[in-house]
Design an enzyme around this catalytic site. Structure first.
Site, short mmCIF file in Angstrom:
data_model
loop_
_atom_site.label_atom_id
_atom_site.label_comp_id
_atom_site.label_asym_id
_atom_site.label_seq_id
_atom_site.Cartn_x
_atom_site.Cartn_y
_atom_site.Cartn_z
N ARG A 33 4.66 42.37 11.58
CA ARG A 33 6.08 42.28 11.18
C ARG A 33 6.97 42.50 12.40
NH1 ARG A 33 5.90 46.69 6.65
NH2 ARG A 33 8.17 46.44 6.45
N ARG B 277 6.33 55.78 4.66
CA ARG B 277 6.59 55.16 3.34
C ARG B 277 5.31 54.58 2.76
NH1 ARG B 277 10.81 50.40 3.05
NH2 ARG B 277 9.08 49.38 4.09
N LYS C 182 17.78 48.96 6.53
CA LYS C 182 18.63 47.94 5.87
C LYS C 182 18.82 48.26 4.39
CE LYS C 182 15.95 44.42 7.08
NZ LYS C 182 14.87 45.12 7.82
N ARG D 98 3.91 50.64 -0.35
CA ARG D 98 4.28 49.22 -0.23
C ARG D 98 3.16 48.53 0.56
NH1 ARG D 98 10.09 47.05 1.97
NH2 ARG D 98 8.95 45.62 3.31
N ARG E 21 16.75 35.48 8.80
CA ARG E 21 15.72 36.04 9.68
C ARG E 21 15.31 35.07 10.76
NH1 ARG E 21 13.58 40.16 5.97
NH2 ARG E 21 11.91 41.20 7.08
P1 AP5 Z 1 14.50 50.95 4.65
O1 AP5 Z 1 15.88 51.28 4.29
O2 AP5 Z 1 13.57 50.48 3.59
O3 AP5 Z 1 14.46 49.92 5.88
P2 AP5 Z 1 14.46 48.35 5.87
O4 AP5 Z 1 15.11 47.92 7.13
O5 AP5 Z 1 15.00 47.84 4.58
O6 AP5 Z 1 12.89 48.11 5.98
P3 AP5 Z 1 11.94 47.08 5.25
O7 AP5 Z 1 10.57 47.58 5.40
O8 AP5 Z 1 12.43 46.76 3.87
O9 AP5 Z 1 12.19 45.83 6.18
P4 AP5 Z 1 11.50 44.46 6.26
O10 AP5 Z 1 12.50 43.65 6.97
O11 AP5 Z 1 10.15 44.52 6.87
O12 AP5 Z 1 11.20 44.09 4.73
P5 AP5 Z 1 11.79 43.02 3.73
O13 AP5 Z 1 11.61 43.58 2.39
O14 AP5 Z 1 13.12 42.55 4.14
O15 AP5 Z 1 13.89 52.24 5.38
C1 AP5 Z 1 12.52 52.29 5.75
C2 AP5 Z 1 12.02 53.72 5.53
O16 AP5 Z 1 12.70 54.58 6.42
C3 AP5 Z 1 12.29 54.25 4.11
O17 AP5 Z 1 11.21 55.06 3.71
C4 AP5 Z 1 13.57 55.08 4.28
O18 AP5 Z 1 13.66 56.13 3.35
C5 AP5 Z 1 13.43 55.59 5.71
N1 AP5 Z 1 14.72 55.78 6.39
C6 AP5 Z 1 15.83 54.98 6.30
N2 AP5 Z 1 16.81 55.47 7.08
C7 AP5 Z 1 16.31 56.57 7.69
C8 AP5 Z 1 16.86 57.51 8.63
N3 AP5 Z 1 18.13 57.40 9.09
N4 AP5 Z 1 16.07 58.51 9.06
C9 AP5 Z 1 14.79 58.64 8.61
N5 AP5 Z 1 14.21 57.80 7.71
C10 AP5 Z 1 14.98 56.77 7.26
O19 AP5 Z 1 10.77 41.81 3.93
C11 AP5 Z 1 9.41 41.93 3.58
C12 AP5 Z 1 8.71 40.59 3.79
O20 AP5 Z 1 9.27 39.60 2.92
C13 AP5 Z 1 8.82 39.99 5.19
O21 AP5 Z 1 7.83 40.51 6.07
C14 AP5 Z 1 8.60 38.51 4.89
O22 AP5 Z 1 7.24 38.22 4.68
C15 AP5 Z 1 9.32 38.32 3.55
N6 AP5 Z 1 10.74 37.96 3.73
C16 AP5 Z 1 11.83 38.71 3.36
N7 AP5 Z 1 12.97 38.09 3.68
C17 AP5 Z 1 12.61 36.91 4.27
C18 AP5 Z 1 13.34 35.83 4.84
N8 AP5 Z 1 14.68 35.85 4.90
N9 AP5 Z 1 12.64 34.78 5.36
C19 AP5 Z 1 11.30 34.74 5.31
N10 AP5 Z 1 10.53 35.73 4.81
C20 AP5 Z 1 11.19 36.81 4.28
MG MG Z 2 14.26 46.64 3.02
#
Ligand code: AP5
Ligand code: MG
Length: 193
Positions: free
Chosen positions: A146, A129, A14, A135, A90
């Site tokens: 997660r 990562r 994402k 992280r 979410r």
């Molecule tokens: P990346 O692009 O970072 O993927 P992502 O989908 O953004 O993954 P996240 O870990 O950020 O998702 P998440 O939903 O767990 O975290 P969030 O911050 O939203 O890519 C991941 C890795 O893969 C990177 O190293 C990248 O380089 C690599 N990669 C990408 N594309 C690739 C490809 N094609 N091939 C190979 N490698 C690749 O949320 C974190 C926490 O915050 C949640 O757990 C929750 O506690 C809280 N939170 C956030 N939003 C909410 C909400 N709306 N409601 C309640 N709690 C929330």
């Molecule tokens: Mg992200």
């Protein structure tokens, strides 16, 4: 206003694909995870609350998350032309709240880009990562939770947005560039942009 939700499991890409979307469509990016991590880094009261959920891999409560998002939309003039929502909504409650918030602004979710990635690939990416950038929620125990939370609370949004008629399913495996080519083609076909 052109609004995109980028949707998918933890590690589905994402954040990575949001960067491409910003460069290509000039939209304002809101990553709720980044907003919360920024509060944690600054040691705010919200950051302390958020950390207690994020460190366990759980979602912070809907009411709190929705009020944070409404505050950003109200106070960010750059968001008026359109937003990439990354990591929000979410839950079904968050999706309904977003629909209402946008309707108040005579806008809607125009496209939901759903990145579909196999589970083993998600785990491999997140562990890598975790080793490279540290992280704090990229460890095996928290990753498992997660993913559980994703399946139980977030995955139902797939059907919600299919019914709304704006879900674009994209295979999120392969190179970052080839995935973005597929996203662009789908947005062009579906939204004419
Ligand atoms: P990346 O692009 O970072 O993927 P992502 O989908 O953004 O993954 P996240 O870990 O950020 O998702 P998440 O939903 O767990 O975290 P969030 O911050 O939203 O890519 C991941 C890795 O893969 C990177 O190293 C990248 O380089 C690599 N990669 C990408 N594309 C690739 C490809 N094609 N091939 C190979 N490698 C690749 O949320 C974190 C926490 O915050 C949640 O757990 C929750 O506690 C809280 N939170 C956030 N939003 C909410 C909400 N709306 N409601 C309640 N709690 C929330
Ligand atoms: Mg992200």
């Amino acid at each position: 206003m052109f609004n995109i939700v980028i949707f998918g499991a933890p590690g589905s890409g994402k954040g990575t694909q949001s960067e491409n979307l910003i460069a290509n469509y000039g939209l304002f990016h809101i990553s709720t995870g980044e907003v919360l991590r920024d509060h944690i880094a600054r040691g705010t009261e919200l950051g302390k609350v958020a950390e207690s959920y994020i460190s366990k891999g759980n979602l912070i409560p809907d009411d709190l998350m929705v009020s944070i998002l409404a505050d950003i939309l109200d106070n960010t003039p750059e968001a008026k032309d359109g937003v990439i929502f990354d990591g929000f909504p979410r839950t079904i409650n968050q999706a309904k709240a977003l629909k209402a918030m946008l309707a108040e602004r005579n806008a809607q979710v125009d496209a939901v880009v759903g990145l579909e990635v196999e589970e083993q690939e998600l785990i491999t990416r997140l562990l890598k990562r975790g080793e490279e950038s540290g992280r704090s929620d990229d460890n095996m125990e928290t990753i498992k939770q997660r993913l559980n939370v994703y399946h139980s609370q977030t995955q139902p949004l797939h059907d919600f947005y299919v019914e709304e008629g704006c879900y674009l399913g994209i295979k999120g495996m392969g190179t970052v560039e080839s995935i973005f080519d597929d996203i662009k083609a789908a947005i062009k076909e579906k939204c004419g942009k």
